[in-house]
Design an enzyme around this catalytic site. Structure first.
Site, short mmCIF file in Angstrom:
data_model
loop_
_atom_site.label_atom_id
_atom_site.label_comp_id
_atom_site.label_asym_id
_atom_site.label_seq_id
_atom_site.Cartn_x
_atom_site.Cartn_y
_atom_site.Cartn_z
N HIS A 47 30.46 66.01 -41.22
CA HIS A 47 32.13 65.96 -41.10
C HIS A 47 32.53 65.68 -39.91
O HIS A 47 33.42 65.08 -39.45
CB HIS A 47 32.76 67.19 -41.91
CG HIS A 47 32.38 67.17 -43.28
ND1 HIS A 47 31.72 68.45 -43.92
CD2 HIS A 47 32.70 66.74 -44.40
CE1 HIS A 47 31.62 68.42 -45.02
NE2 HIS A 47 32.28 67.22 -45.55
N ARG B 10 26.49 71.52 -49.86
CA ARG B 10 25.86 72.36 -50.94
C ARG B 10 24.51 72.88 -50.23
O ARG B 10 24.02 73.68 -50.78
CB ARG B 10 25.59 71.42 -52.14
CG ARG B 10 26.70 71.09 -52.92
CD ARG B 10 26.50 70.43 -54.22
NE ARG B 10 27.51 70.60 -55.34
CZ ARG B 10 28.36 69.43 -55.38
NH1 ARG B 10 28.40 68.43 -54.56
NH2 ARG B 10 29.46 69.58 -56.16
#
Ligand code: PAF
Length: 273
Positions: free
Chosen positions: A28, A178
């Protein structure tokens, strides 16, 4: 959010938007850095979208780290973080969804039947509210990136979609929110996904052109790891995501597997002469 973005739009500012579900990591960070470098203002959206989780999936377990995310977004150059509530985005009476075509039917679409409909619907709403000049998404979610590009083209959203390369840990594991759910032994086993992709790419470089043989190489590598179950390991056309028989042009190697309770995906693009 809509008021701020419309004002910026009227002022002719270039708006970079990075849609995320939070639990931000270096993947990100790379998207936000690019958005900040290429635009006048940058918006990061953080929303764990219930619409894209199936009833047996990990919506409740999905990591939520808003405090850390705000600090990271700010450090990477974000001007605004838009973190709406589910009630805010989907108020009572909400009933409209984006219906998708063939790109969403296979692979993750088969394993997670309502997933991409939920992704496309929330992305359409987020784009309406944030008015991106350019939206930044990661190649790690390759099928999702193809679907968002298609959505933007088909529904004539006035923006460009930039798909940026997957950021990996030093040992090859693709960065994913995750990964935080993996225990140490699972984290070690999860490396078989990137290892399988590299083995398949080496197989193609060695002259193999039969898709079935390349896919079988990936499955063999993944199955060697105890406790890892393959959902799919396939070789597809990089544009249409249709399965191939013989490899030619740009192909995408796609894998999805469950490591314990955590489902991971990864991919690699290969140009085949
Ligand atoms: O990739 C994600 O984080 C999500 O699927 C997205 C694109 C933000 C939509 O909820």
């Amino acid at each position: 959010m809509a008021g701020i973005a419309r004002r910026w739009e009227r002022q002719g500012r270039r708006i970079g938007v990075v849609p995320t579900m939070g639990a931000l990591h270096d993947g990100h960070a790379s998207l936000i850095h690019h958005a900040a470098a290429e635009n006048d203002v940058t918006i990061v959206t953080i929303f764990v979208n219930p619409l894209q989780f199936g009833p047996t999936e990990d919506f409740r377990r999905y990591p939520r780290t808003l405090g850390r995310d705000l600090a990271l977004a700010r450090a990477c150059g974000a001007d605004v973080v838009f973190a709406p509530t589910a009630r805010g985005l989907y108020p009572p009476g909400f009933q409209t969804h984006v219906e998708l075509g063939a790109l969403a039917e296979r692979w993750d679409g088969e394993w997670r039947p309502t997933h991409f409909r939920g992704v496309a619907t929330v992305v359409a709403i987020l784009f309406q509210l944030t008015r991106p000049t350019t939206a930044y998404v990661g190649r790690k979610d390759y099928q999702q990136a193809c679907i968002i590009r298609r959505l933007v083209r088909d529904l004539a959203f006035p923006l460009t979609v930039r798909v940026l390369p997957t950021v990996r840990e030093r040992d090859g594991l693709a960065m994913s929110s995750r990964n935080a759910s993996l225990g140490p032994a699972e984290r070690a086993r999860a490396l078989v996904l990137s290892r399988a992709l590299r083995a398949a790419a080496a197989c193609i470089r060695g002259g193999e052109r039969r898709a079935a043989a390349v896919a079988s190489t990936m499955r063999t590598v993944i199955r060697r790891a105890p406790g890892v179950r393959v959902d799919y390991a396939v070789v597809v056309d990089a544009e249409t995501l249709e399965p191939l028989t013989l490899l030619w042009g740009r192909v995408a190697l796609l894998v999805a597997a469950r490591v314990g309770r955590t489902r991971l995906i990864d991919n690699l693009l290969v140009d085949v002469s």
